[in-house]
Write an enzyme that holds these catalytic residues in place. Structure first.
Site, PDB file in Angstrom:
ATOM      1  CG  HIS A 115      39.588  42.448  42.415  1.00 35.16           C
ATOM      2  ND1 HIS A 115      40.181  42.791  43.613  1.00 35.16           N
ATOM      3  CD2 HIS A 115      38.389  41.889  42.727  1.00 35.16           C
ATOM      4  CE1 HIS A 115      39.372  42.444  44.609  1.00 35.16           C
ATOM      5  NE2 HIS A 115      38.278  41.904  44.091  1.00 35.16           N
ATOM      6  CG  LEU A 116      40.216  47.493  36.948  1.00 39.44           C
ATOM      7  CD1 LEU A 116      40.131  48.995  36.691  1.00 39.44           C
ATOM      8  CD2 LEU A 116      39.697  46.712  35.752  1.00 39.44           C
ATOM      9  CG  ASN A 119      42.412  43.411  46.646  1.00 37.04           C
ATOM     10  OD1 ASN A 119      41.974  44.054  45.686  1.00 37.04           O
ATOM     11  ND2 ASN A 119      42.256  42.100  46.758  1.00 37.04           N
ATOM     12  CG  HIS A 139      31.986  39.505  46.994  1.00 34.36           C
ATOM     13  ND1 HIS A 139      31.896  39.254  48.342  1.00 34.36           N
ATOM     14  CD2 HIS A 139      33.217  40.035  46.809  1.00 34.36           C
ATOM     15  CE1 HIS A 139      33.022  39.603  48.937  1.00 34.36           C
ATOM     16  NE2 HIS A 139      33.848  40.081  48.021  1.00 34.36           N
ATOM     17  CG  LEU A 186      38.100  32.991  48.789  1.00 39.19           C
ATOM     18  CD1 LEU A 186      39.380  33.353  49.535  1.00 39.19           C
ATOM     19  CD2 LEU A 186      37.323  31.933  49.580  1.00 39.19           C
ATOM     20  CG  ASP A 236      34.835  39.614  43.452  1.00 42.73           C
ATOM     21  OD1 ASP A 236      35.819  40.386  43.515  1.00 42.73           O
ATOM     22  OD2 ASP A 236      34.745  38.574  44.132  1.00 42.73           O
TER      23      ASP A 236
END
Length: 348
Positions: A19-20, A45, A178, A223, A251
């Site tokens: 996630h960047l 997302n 994950h 999560l 992740d």
């Protein structure tokens, strides 16, 4: 007694799940990834999810603009699956090389997943097309039924959702992302070449006791949530086995400090700054350093049908102290293993 290696040279790794974020957070966290990793599968997302070719191209432009001079980095974009996604948009994006894969978030399973899929069988036509064109499906594998305990949601997902998908679409490439349970590790090991899985450093290094005993440690909250020790040990055994079904996916999911340290803290571990040294430490503990390169740099490209990277990175046995905080404008981000020392460093 065999002497400990002082250096490790491996092909440059890729991160198959990251996630960047965007804006200031993007420019803050990206260099920690682009310095070490050649490519990364970028999660879609955002607050406004990436559901169109145009939005993916625009996001890729923003990412590339944030790559520091001297870093060679390729973001691999993904499409956020929704109940109403147009199959033509998905196909066009993949055939044009904009989308590398599509991501399935069950609605409300994790951060910014409110736009996710609420009726998975209803999007089977998308899966059928993806199988036809060879587009990988990336899955956040948890059910979201409120009646299911949070520690059981991954195992339940396998039986209720993942296995029916694989039965109906046997040649659909699926990444079970994950993974956190023995159930998932065993399921992937028993699978075939169309099923792979990513494993994070936090799920290899820690279990729920580390997060909850002696005080709540919000910077280990992610999560899927950390599980009991038996599941952690199963993940460690899986990566140490040398199976080519498992590959690196951090992740890494940064949040500002105040969003983690609050009465209702966000899920996500920002592990990019220490990811490769952390994985190396785990593989060394498991006497499995001979499998580190495949996990980090070979298994992922093989699954995706992409070339492996030509250049190498070197890890040296030099203590690496993780900073306590990383500045983010007027705020900060707390990295994974903050204030701790790892045995390995990436040679700069």
């Amino acid at each position: 007694m065999t002497a400990q290696p002082q250096t490790l040279k491996i092909r440059r790794p890729d991160d198959w799940h990251i996630h960047l974020r965007d804006d200031e957070m993007l420019s803050t966290v990206l260099p920690y990834t682009s310095e070490v990793f050649a490519r990364a599968i970028v999660m879609p997302n955002l607050a406004q999810p990436i559901t169109t070719v145009a939005s993916a191209i625009a996001y890729r432009v923003r990412i590339l603009a944030a790559v520091p001079v001297g870093h060679k980095f390729t973001p691999l974009m993904t499409c956020y699956l929704t109940n109403s996604l147009d199959v033509k948009e998905l196909t066009t994006g993949f055939e044009q090389g904009v989308f590398t894969a599509a991501k399935l978030y069950p609605a409300n399973a994790t951060t910014n997943s409110t736009h996710g899929v609420s009726d998975i069988p209803a999007i089977y036509p998308l899966f059928e097309q993806m199988q036809k064109i060879g587009m990988p499906l990336l899955i956040h594998g948890e059910v979201t039924d409120a009646a299911v305990d949070i520690f059981d949601r991954e195992a339940r997902f396998i039986d209720q959702i993942l296995e029916p998908i694989r039965q109906k679409f046997p040649e659909l490439k699926i990444v079970f992302e994950h993974i956190t349970t023995k159930d998932a590790a065993d399921y992937v090991l028993a699978g075939n070449r169309f099923l792979g899985a990513t494993v994070t450093p936090q799920h290899l290094m820690f279990n729920r006791n580390h997060m909850l005993v002696g005080g709540i440690r919000p910077h280990l909250f992610c999560l899927p949530i950390l599980k009991r020790s038996t599941h952690q040990q199963a993940l460690r055994a899986a990566v140490a086995s040398g199976s080519d079904r498992f590959f690196l996916g951090t992740d890494s999911a940064p949040h500002a400090k105040h969003r983690k340290e609050s009465s209702c803290g966000c899920a996500g571990v920002f592990n990019a700054p220490a990811a490769l040294p952390a994985y190396a430490s785990v593989f060394e503990e498991l006497n499995a350093l001979q499998h580190l390169e495949a996990f980090c740099a070979l298994n992922g490209p093989r699954f995706y049908g992409l070339p492996v990277n030509d250049d190498v990175v070197e890890l040296v046995r030099t203590p690496f102290l993780q900073p306590e905080e990383i500045p983010l404008g007027n705020e900060s981000v707390i990295p994974f293993l903050a204030g701790q020392t790892l045995n390995w460093s990436v040679k700069r």
